[in-house]
Design an enzyme around this catalytic site. Structure first.
Site, PDB file in Angstrom:
ATOM      1  N   GLU A  54       0.814  -1.213   0.000  1.00  0.00           N
ATOM      2  CA  GLU A  54       0.000   0.000   0.000  1.00  0.00           C
ATOM      3  C   GLU A  54       0.849   1.266   0.000  1.00  0.00           C
ATOM      4  OE1 GLU A  54      -2.968  -0.359   3.109  1.00  0.00           O
ATOM      5  OE2 GLU A  54      -3.956  -2.003   2.039  1.00  0.00           O
ATOM      6  N   GLU A 174      -5.921  -7.896  -1.252  1.00  0.00           N
ATOM      7  CA  GLU A 174      -6.544  -7.846   0.077  1.00  0.00           C
ATOM      8  C   GLU A 174      -7.997  -7.446  -0.125  1.00  0.00           C
ATOM      9  OE1 GLU A 174      -4.760  -5.108   2.836  1.00  0.00           O
ATOM     10  OE2 GLU A 174      -2.732  -5.770   2.374  1.00  0.00           O
TER      11      GLU A 174
END
Length: 176
Positions: A54, A174
């Site tokens: 991320e 995810e």
């Protein structure tokens, strides 16, 4: 607490921090698995590497992170040509480019000012497959009725279509 744009930009542009990360990458890829006796760069149980999870540079130009991803992916492949490399990103973009549908209940993922671009990052030649994360509630998608499902579905469709346009598979890394 998220770093400031200047702090995050420093991490992604400083020759010193990039050198330290490359040292760590080299150590990790060359580490020998104590259970199998095989170096991680040769370990068949590993599918892919991600240089960061991320990655974001709030408020920064997304080309800074794109250039960093490319440099790290090139370095990873110079040590390990046996494994795939992906970005590990959330799938955010800047300003909702026309490649995204206009039907979302909320377009936070395009206007998050996160300093990253799924479209730019997916084009990097050394990135083998595109990734995004899907947290509909965190992305502001409506959580009532069918809108939550419609938005999540559209999010997957848009990102997989964009990746396919660059000749790459797409993986939701995810979700929740």
């Amino acid at each position: 607490r998220e770093p400031t744009a200047a702090q995050a930009s420093y991490f992604f542009t400083s020759p010193k921090t990039k050198s330290l990360l490359k040292q760590y990458i080299s150590m990790l890829m060359n580490r020998v698995n104590t259970a199998t006796g095989v170096a991680y760069k040769d370990e068949t149980a590993i599918l892919a590497w991600e240089p960061i999870n991320e990655g974001r540079i709030p408020g920064a130009d997304p080309t800074v992170l794109r250039d960093w991803y490319r440099e790290m992916a090139q370095y990873m492949k110079s040590i390990d040509s046996n494994h795939l490399v992906a970005t590990g990103e959330e799938g955010f973009d800047q300003g909702c480019p026309s490649q995204y549908a206009s039907t979302y209940s909320n377009r936070y993922f395009c206007n998050a000012n996160a300093g990253t671009s799924f479209i730019l990052n997916s084009q990097i030649p050394e990135i083998d497959f595109a990734t995004a994360h899907l947290y509909p509630g965190s992305y502001g998608f409506s959580e009532t009725g069918s809108a939550w499902t419609v938005d999540g579905h559209q999010h997957i469709l848009d990102h997989s279509r964009i990746a396919a346009g660059f000749g790459k598979p797409f993986v939701i890394g995810e979700y929740g």
